[in-house]
Design an enzyme around this catalytic site. Structure first.
Site, PDB file in Angstrom:
ATOM      1  N   SER A 143       7.309  -0.182   5.580  1.00  0.00           N
ATOM      2  CA  SER A 143       6.202  -0.789   5.790  1.00  0.00           C
ATOM      3  C   SER A 143       6.579  -1.732   7.134  1.00  0.00           C
ATOM      4  O   SER A 143       7.691  -1.796   7.122  1.00  0.00           O
ATOM      5  CB  SER A 143       5.845  -1.662   4.674  1.00  0.00           C
ATOM      6  OG  SER A 143       4.983  -2.767   5.081  1.00  0.00           O
ATOM      7  N   TYR A 156       5.935  -7.949  -2.235  1.00  0.00           N
ATOM      8  CA  TYR A 156       5.865  -6.626  -1.353  1.00  0.00           C
ATOM      9  C   TYR A 156       6.923  -6.685  -0.148  1.00  0.00           C
ATOM     10  O   TYR A 156       7.467  -5.802   0.265  1.00  0.00           O
ATOM     11  CB  TYR A 156       4.500  -6.281  -1.184  1.00  0.00           C
ATOM     12  CG  TYR A 156       4.255  -5.174  -0.283  1.00  0.00           C
ATOM     13  CD1 TYR A 156       4.234  -4.960   1.077  1.00  0.00           C
ATOM     14  CD2 TYR A 156       3.715  -4.012  -1.035  1.00  0.00           C
ATOM     15  CE1 TYR A 156       3.850  -3.925   1.920  1.00  0.00           C
ATOM     16  CE2 TYR A 156       3.233  -3.023  -0.543  1.00  0.00           C
ATOM     17  CZ  TYR A 156       3.559  -2.839   1.038  1.00  0.00           C
ATOM     18  OH  TYR A 156       3.263  -1.551   1.607  1.00  0.00           O
TER      19      TYR A 156
HETATM   20  C1  GCO Z   1      -0.993  -6.390   3.785  1.00  0.00           C
HETATM   21  C2  GCO Z   1      -0.966  -4.676   3.721  1.00  0.00           C
HETATM   22  C3  GCO Z   1       0.419  -4.098   4.074  1.00  0.00           C
HETATM   23  C4  GCO Z   1       0.090  -2.814   4.585  1.00  0.00           C
HETATM   24  C5  GCO Z   1       1.314  -2.190   5.149  1.00  0.00           C
HETATM   25  C6  GCO Z   1       1.767  -2.583   6.447  1.00  0.00           C
HETATM   26  O1  GCO Z   1      -1.336  -6.733   2.629  1.00  0.00           O
HETATM   27  O2  GCO Z   1      -0.513  -7.046   4.662  1.00  0.00           O
HETATM   28  O3  GCO Z   1      -0.849  -4.269   2.226  1.00  0.00           O
HETATM   29  O4  GCO Z   1       1.331  -4.646   3.326  1.00  0.00           O
HETATM   30  O5  GCO Z   1      -0.202  -2.189   3.419  1.00  0.00           O
HETATM   31  O6  GCO Z   1       2.461  -2.399   4.296  1.00  0.00           O
HETATM   32  O7  GCO Z   1       2.923  -1.866   6.951  1.00  0.00           O
END
Ligand code: GCO
Length: 252
Positions: A143, A156
């Site tokens: 990501s 995340y």
């Molecule tokens: C967020 C998004 C991001 C994208 C992606 C970006 O909440 O900013 O979900 O995390 O999904 O991962 O690369």
């Protein structure tokens, strides 16, 4: 010789019942691969498989929960019982958005398990098969958050940062055995996971301004990097991340 031809290759794509995973499965199939779809919901996988078969592709479905170690062991064994496997794409993942001060240990563990631990579990079970043959490809779906932080997605971000380093760790362990491990870092794409963001006009305006290409990506635009990292064309590429982000990481 077509370096990007995947004919004769069999690929397992986790979390491929929809979104980026299904787009990658379709893309690899369009380049000749036999694809194995995975997810927790057998019915969702069957719908996806029916779509791909209708397009003329060779498709299998092996439903298992990538966050459950016993299910991963059994699921990967089932995949390998079905024949040679050449490519693993660790795509499965979840997003949970909340301020870090509100993050519960349960939420933290849910996100880290789905986005990081799962890739380790599936790869740990697949790697011996690839190493025994002396060839194979592992592609981890990272990501922008493998490089940048953004408010409300700390779990995340930590997981995707860890997945970048796990990619390098896998490279360290498996490259000598003929297995290339690399990552793809998507920017902002129009996926189910991002529906809440896409519905937020202020956010989409910001992202379009922040992204040099001036737009969100379509999941099909990740196929090129996935085919490259799944094919003979990347046989001397190890531990690298290809960011498919419209230029976002390249500019301030
Ligand atoms: C967020 C998004 C991001 C994208 C992606 C970006 O909440 O900013 O979900 O995390 O999904 O991962 O690369």
């Amino acid at each position: 010789m077509n370096l990007f031809d995947l004919t004769g290759k069999r690929a397992l794509i986790t979390g491929s019942g929809g979104g980026i995973g299904l787009a990658l499965a379709r893309g690899l199939a369009e380049h000749g691969a036999q694809v194995v779809l995975n997810g927790r919901d057998p019915a969702r996988l069957d719908v996806a498989a029916t779509q791909l078969r209708a397009e003329g592709h060779a498709v299998e479905t092996v439903p298992f929960d990538v966050t459950d170690e016993a299910a991963v062991i059994a699921g990967v064994a089932q995949v390998l019982a079905g024949g040679e496997l050449h490519i693993l794409i660790n795509n499965a993942g979840i997003q949970r958005r909340t301020p870090l001060t509100d993050v519960t240990l349960e939420l933290w563990n849910e996100v880290l398990t789905a986005n990081l631990t799962a890739a380790m579990l599936v790869s740990r079970e697949v790697a011996p098969h690839l190493l025994a043959r002396g060839s194979g490809k592992v592609v981890n779906i990272l990501s922008l958050m493998s490089e940048l932080g953004r408010k409300t997605i700390a779990p995340y971000t930590a997981a995707k940062g860890g997945l970048k380093m796990l990619t390098r760790a896998m490279c360290a362990e498996w490259a000598a055995g003929g297995v290339q491990v690399n990552g793809i870092g998507p920017g902002y794409f129009t996926t189910e996971m991002n529906q809440a963001l896409l519905a937020d006009a202020a956010f989409t305006t910001w992202i379009e301004a922040r992204t040099p290409a001036g737009r969100w990506g379509d999941p099909s635009e990740l196929v090129g990097a996935a085919v490259f990292l799944s094919s003979e064309a990347s046989n001397f590429v190890n531990g690298q991340v290809v960011y498919v982000d419209g230029g976002l990481l390249a500019v301030l």
